[in-house]
Write an enzyme that holds these catalytic residues in place. Structure first.
Site, PDB file in Angstrom:
ATOM      1  N   VAL B 133      26.078  -8.338  40.503  1.00 29.65           N
ATOM      2  CA  VAL B 133      27.070  -7.491  41.562  1.00 29.65           C
ATOM      3  C   VAL B 133      26.642  -5.935  41.335  1.00 29.65           C
ATOM      4  O   VAL B 133      26.684  -5.506  40.484  1.00 29.65           O
ATOM      5  CB  VAL B 133      28.497  -7.638  41.255  1.00 29.65           C
ATOM      6  CG1 VAL B 133      29.276  -7.010  42.182  1.00 29.65           C
ATOM      7  CG2 VAL B 133      28.814  -9.077  41.393  1.00 29.65           C
ATOM      8  N   CYS B 134      26.640  -5.170  42.623  1.00 31.60           N
ATOM      9  CA  CYS B 134      26.172  -3.888  42.500  1.00 31.60           C
ATOM     10  C   CYS B 134      27.515  -3.028  42.852  1.00 31.60           C
ATOM     11  O   CYS B 134      27.669  -2.821  44.423  1.00 31.60           O
ATOM     12  CB  CYS B 134      25.051  -3.514  43.384  1.00 31.60           C
ATOM     13  SG  CYS B 134      24.615  -1.582  43.215  1.00 31.60           S
ATOM     14  N   LEU B 135      28.418  -2.642  41.985  1.00 29.07           N
ATOM     15  CA  LEU B 135      29.612  -2.008  42.438  1.00 29.07           C
ATOM     16  C   LEU B 135      29.628  -0.882  41.407  1.00 29.07           C
ATOM     17  O   LEU B 135      29.665  -1.156  40.001  1.00 29.07           O
ATOM     18  CB  LEU B 135      30.800  -2.949  42.110  1.00 29.07           C
ATOM     19  CG  LEU B 135      31.984  -2.308  42.879  1.00 29.07           C
ATOM     20  CD1 LEU B 135      32.075  -1.909  44.239  1.00 29.07           C
ATOM     21  CD2 LEU B 135      33.105  -3.296  42.380  1.00 29.07           C
TER      22      LEU B 135
END
Lengths: 85, 204
Positions: B133-135
């Site tokens: 997840v790219c957060l």
């Protein structure tokens, strides 16, 4: 009228002068202690930054010693400087 | 698997059990160090573990209070540091879909963010096929004042508003910008392949 006080029961209360009730890091009240301490007060003091944000001293020190912090205030991301009082 | 409601029931009804559990884990983690014995600014592993457990308990309670409809599952009841949050966006590209996110909360929490993987990765600019997840708040922008609630809101926002400017899946990001219709079609197709129930889905 004169009266003589024969007995008095004095009560004192103290509170930390922070802008918030809870420490944002451990989420516990300032007037209590951080997770690591048992005695509130001078043993578990408050730390105030130049940015006016307050945390338990022990909590902010743990944050500043972690790599993720890059020495930033957890709330406003400005560089953390202890306020000289 | 244990849902949040059951976890809370277990907490309230089996009070004796729960306090035993807490006591035994706190013994494992050792009791919080005495103020006199603690050198300020030098966190010991034991004091960090204690802080992480206590903060996690508070965060889970807060999550249950602010989002009681949220599905929270504990694969292992004896380990509250691993759990699965199921999010279903009510609108947007992914409306009608369920996404399971596996959280692993480290002993350095809240000084380090939890590890989060998506178990139902789909065509999304900020998710890859392995579930990464790219957060930003899960990585470089993490701060200890964030809670599990902030993270869940962040993930939900990612599902509502995919961010093509900070892409993990560059092809998906490009398609979202260049050809939104094809993007939606690809999401739909992937969903059909996986035999999700997709009755409610409609293009935004």
């Amino acid at each position: 009228m004169r009266c003589r006080i024969t007995r008095a029961r004095l009560v004192a209360a103290w509170t930390w002068n922070a802008n918030d009730d809870l420490c944002g890091i451990c989420r516990l009240p300032f007037d209590g202690t951080c997770n690591a301490c048992k005695t509130p007060g001078d043993d578990c003091p408050l730390a105030l930054g130049e940015c006016r944000h307050a945390f338990h001293l022990h909590c902010i020190l743990k944050w500043l010693s972690s790599e993720t912090s890059r020495n930033h205030c957890p709330l406003c991301r400005q560089e953390w400087q202890f306020q000289q009082r | 698997m244990l849902r949040l409601a059951e976890w809370k029931d277990a907490q309230t009804t089996d009070d004796a059990d729960k306090s035993d559990e807490v006591r035994s884990t706190s013994q494992l983690a050792s009791t919080p160090p005495q103020p006199s014995s603690q050198v300020a600014g030098v966190p010991t592993p034991a004091s960090l573990r204690w802080l992480s457990q206590q903060r996690l308990q508070q965060d889970l309670t807060e999550l249950g209070v602010t989002a009681p409809e949220l599905e929270l599952q504990f694969p292992d009841l004896s380990d509250i540091s691993r759990f699965i949050v199921t999010l279903s966006p009510a609108e947007g590209w992914y409306k009608g879909l369920c996404f399971r996110f596996a959280f692993t909360v480290l002993e350095t929490y809240p000084f380090e963010p939890p590890l989060v993987r998506c178990l139902d990765a789909v065509w999304h600019p900020n998710l890859d096929e392995h579930g990464a997840v790219c957060l930003s708040i899960l990585r470089e922008d993490w701060r200890p004042v964030y809670t599990l609630v902030s993270l869940v809101q962040g993930l939900l926002h990612l599902l509502l508003e995919p961010n093509p400017n900070d892409a993990l899946n560059a092809a998906a990001a490009e398609m979202l910008v260049q050809d939104p219709a094809a993007f939606q079609a690809r999401v739909h197709q992937q969903v059909r392949e996986r035999q999700y129930h997709f009755e409610n889905a409609a293009p935004p």
